[in-house]
Design a protein around this motif. Structure first.
Motif, PDB file in Angstrom:
ATOM      1  N   THR A   1       0.898   9.598  10.571  1.00 55.60           N
ATOM      2  CA  THR A   1       0.153   8.752   9.746  1.00 55.60           C
ATOM      3  C   THR A   1       1.081   7.803   9.057  1.00 55.60           C
ATOM      4  O   THR A   1       2.281   7.813   9.169  1.00 55.60           O
ATOM      5  CB  THR A   1      -0.594   9.291   8.740  1.00 55.60           C
ATOM      6  OG1 THR A   1       0.210   9.872   7.654  1.00 55.60           O
ATOM      7  CG2 THR A   1      -1.720  10.307   9.186  1.00 55.60           C
ATOM      8  N   ILE A   2       0.551   6.450   8.768  1.00 59.80           N
ATOM      9  CA  ILE A   2       1.398   5.531   8.214  1.00 59.80           C
ATOM     10  C   ILE A   2       0.407   4.970   6.855  1.00 59.80           C
ATOM     11  O   ILE A   2      -0.707   4.957   7.160  1.00 59.80           O
ATOM     12  CB  ILE A   2       1.638   4.224   9.101  1.00 59.80           C
ATOM     13  CG1 ILE A   2       2.383   3.044   8.143  1.00 59.80           C
ATOM     14  CG2 ILE A   2       0.451   3.574   9.530  1.00 59.80           C
ATOM     15  CD1 ILE A   2       3.872   3.585   7.846  1.00 59.80           C
ATOM     16  N   LEU A   3       1.142   5.051   5.721  1.00 55.58           N
ATOM     17  CA  LEU A   3       0.505   4.927   4.482  1.00 55.58           C
ATOM     18  C   LEU A   3       1.228   3.887   3.673  1.00 55.58           C
ATOM     19  O   LEU A   3       2.431   3.718   3.611  1.00 55.58           O
ATOM     20  CB  LEU A   3       0.425   6.124   3.842  1.00 55.58           C
ATOM     21  CG  LEU A   3       0.133   5.946   2.089  1.00 55.58           C
ATOM     22  CD1 LEU A   3      -1.659   5.832   2.406  1.00 55.58           C
ATOM     23  CD2 LEU A   3       0.340   7.387   1.668  1.00 55.58           C
ATOM     24  N   PHE A   4       0.418   2.688   3.084  1.00 53.80           N
ATOM     25  CA  PHE A   4       0.924   1.945   2.338  1.00 53.80           C
ATOM     26  C   PHE A   4       0.793   2.165   0.799  1.00 53.80           C
ATOM     27  O   PHE A   4      -0.645   2.548   0.591  1.00 53.80           O
ATOM     28  CB  PHE A   4       0.272   0.313   2.541  1.00 53.80           C
ATOM     29  CG  PHE A   4       0.364  -0.459   1.284  1.00 53.80           C
ATOM     30  CD1 PHE A   4       1.549  -1.086   1.122  1.00 53.80           C
ATOM     31  CD2 PHE A   4      -0.641  -0.796   0.362  1.00 53.80           C
ATOM     32  CE1 PHE A   4       1.895  -1.884  -0.066  1.00 53.80           C
ATOM     33  CE2 PHE A   4      -0.645  -1.758  -0.506  1.00 53.80           C
ATOM     34  CZ  PHE A   4       0.825  -2.481  -0.824  1.00 53.80           C
ATOM     35  N   THR A   5       1.546   2.318   0.033  1.00 51.61           N
ATOM     36  CA  THR A   5       1.415   2.761  -1.484  1.00 51.61           C
ATOM     37  C   THR A   5       1.824   1.347  -2.204  1.00 51.61           C
ATOM     38  O   THR A   5       2.846   0.910  -2.358  1.00 51.61           O
ATOM     39  CB  THR A   5       2.551   3.731  -1.785  1.00 51.61           C
ATOM     40  OG1 THR A   5       2.206   4.998  -0.981  1.00 51.61           O
ATOM     41  CG2 THR A   5       2.259   4.228  -3.195  1.00 51.61           C
ATOM     42  N   PRO A   6       0.671   0.973  -3.141  1.00 54.09           N
ATOM     43  CA  PRO A   6       1.018  -0.123  -4.072  1.00 54.09           C
ATOM     44  C   PRO A   6       2.034   0.094  -5.105  1.00 54.09           C
ATOM     45  O   PRO A   6       2.497   1.109  -5.382  1.00 54.09           O
ATOM     46  CB  PRO A   6      -0.280  -0.416  -4.676  1.00 54.09           C
ATOM     47  CG  PRO A   6      -1.286   0.428  -4.105  1.00 54.09           C
ATOM     48  CD  PRO A   6      -0.499   1.340  -3.317  1.00 54.09           C
ATOM     49  N   GLU A   7       2.980  -0.972  -5.290  1.00 58.36           N
ATOM     50  CA  GLU A   7       4.197  -0.654  -6.264  1.00 58.36           C
ATOM     51  C   GLU A   7       3.883  -2.018  -6.988  1.00 58.36           C
ATOM     52  O   GLU A   7       3.294  -3.018  -6.799  1.00 58.36           O
ATOM     53  CB  GLU A   7       5.346  -0.852  -5.304  1.00 58.36           C
ATOM     54  CG  GLU A   7       5.578  -0.039  -4.241  1.00 58.36           C
ATOM     55  CD  GLU A   7       6.407   1.125  -4.760  1.00 58.36           C
ATOM     56  OE1 GLU A   7       7.854   1.104  -5.264  1.00 58.36           O
ATOM     57  OE2 GLU A   7       6.081   2.447  -4.716  1.00 58.36           O
ATOM     58  N   GLU A   8       4.779  -1.740  -8.250  1.00 65.97           N
ATOM     59  CA  GLU A   8       4.690  -2.993  -9.332  1.00 65.97           C
ATOM     60  C   GLU A   8       5.450  -3.988  -8.828  1.00 65.97           C
ATOM     61  O   GLU A   8       5.059  -5.170  -9.149  1.00 65.97           O
ATOM     62  CB  GLU A   8       5.406  -2.270 -10.432  1.00 65.97           C
ATOM     63  CG  GLU A   8       4.856  -3.273 -11.751  1.00 65.97           C
ATOM     64  CD  GLU A   8       5.441  -2.341 -13.121  1.00 65.97           C
ATOM     65  OE1 GLU A   8       6.227  -3.239 -13.768  1.00 65.97           O
ATOM     66  OE2 GLU A   8       5.047  -1.261 -13.180  1.00 65.97           O
ATOM     67  N   ARG A   9       6.378  -3.662  -8.033  1.00 65.37           N
ATOM     68  CA  ARG A   9       7.357  -4.803  -7.327  1.00 65.37           C
ATOM     69  C   ARG A   9       7.587  -4.204  -6.074  1.00 65.37           C
ATOM     70  O   ARG A   9       7.871  -3.239  -5.788  1.00 65.37           O
ATOM     71  CB  ARG A   9       8.645  -5.033  -8.102  1.00 65.37           C
ATOM     72  CG  ARG A   9       9.397  -6.130  -7.505  1.00 65.37           C
ATOM     73  CD  ARG A   9       8.784  -7.465  -7.617  1.00 65.37           C
ATOM     74  NE  ARG A   9       9.683  -8.568  -7.213  1.00 65.37           N
ATOM     75  CZ  ARG A   9       9.078  -9.698  -7.044  1.00 65.37           C
ATOM     76  NH1 ARG A   9       8.066 -10.193  -7.397  1.00 65.37           N
ATOM     77  NH2 ARG A   9      10.204 -10.474  -6.547  1.00 65.37           N
ATOM     78  N   GLY A  10       7.412  -5.323  -5.032  1.00 65.49           N
ATOM     79  CA  GLY A  10       7.860  -4.814  -3.752  1.00 65.49           C
ATOM     80  C   GLY A  10       6.536  -4.086  -2.841  1.00 65.49           C
ATOM     81  O   GLY A  10       5.687  -3.923  -3.395  1.00 65.49           O
TER      82      GLY A  10
END
Length: 216
Positions: free
Chosen positions: A192-201
């Motif tokens: 799987t490939i997962l995107f995790t929201p970050e405060e920056r970047g």
């Protein structure tokens, strides 16, 4: 080997032959030649990536992507992925030795190439690659320190031709196929490939089946 391979090899050899010090070549000519060769090399690598993406896209359309998994030592693949011209961006790798996953080697190279290239385009100063084992999975994380991804865009990142918000999209951004290809290849390799929201970047995590530790 195709013509692009010949172009890349010739440019690499030519670049190596240009001295860093102006001992045999006037300084202005030396710098200009190195800049032109570097541009040729960068664009040839980009064409290579685009060709691979289009081949993968055609295979996905025909439902013919089949992974032949092998036990792969992760660290050399991460090092190869950051061995690029980062255009002033610092690329780092944090990965233990003897970390193995089950994946088709060419698929791993293509996934990492797309993720790293994308991160370098958006990064301001640094791109970090890290890998570790978590249960029966190997987690490979790619993080950049760029402007990040808007929440309204995040839900469609892995669709075809998806792009970040136009306000932060850099000049020379890709086709919008990269993350779709990563998603398709990861799925073919039981990952799987997962995107995790970050405060920056931004941070993407590629999860693949862990290997036994014996390289095929």
């Amino acid at each position: 080997a195709g013509p692009l391979t010949g172009i890349i090899t010739s440019a690499e050899l030519a670049l190596e032959s240009v001295p860093h010090e102006p001992a045999r070549v006037p300084d202005i000519e030396r710098r200009l030649l190195r800049r032109r060769l570097t541009t040729i090399l960068r664009q040839a690598h980009r064409l290579n990536e685009l060709r691979d993406d289009l081949l993968a896209l055609a295979a996905a359309d025909a439902d013919t992507i089949r992974a032949r998994a092998a036990t792969v030592d992760v660290l050399p693949y991460l090092r190869a992925a950051v061995d690029i011209d980062g255009a002033g961006v610092r690329l780092t790798v944090d990965c233990p030795a003897d970390l193995y996953c089950l994946v088709q080697p060419t698929h791993l190279s293509q996934m990492l190439s797309n993720l790293v290239s994308n991160a370098v385009r958006y990064a301001e100063h640094e791109v970090q690659l890290a890998a570790l084992k978590a249960g029966d999975r190997v987690l490979i994380t790619i993080r950049d320190d760029g402007p990040g991804i808007a929440p309204e865009v995040a839900h469609r990142l892995f669709r075809r031709f998806a792009h970040a918000d136009a306000a932060v999209r850099p000049e020379g951004a890709g086709t919008g196929l990269g993350l779709y290809i990563v998603h398709t290849l990861a799925h073919a390799n039981n990952g799987t490939i997962l995107f995790t929201p970050e405060e920056r970047g931004t941070r993407f995590t590629l999860a693949l089946p862990a290997g036994s530790g014996t390289v095929a």
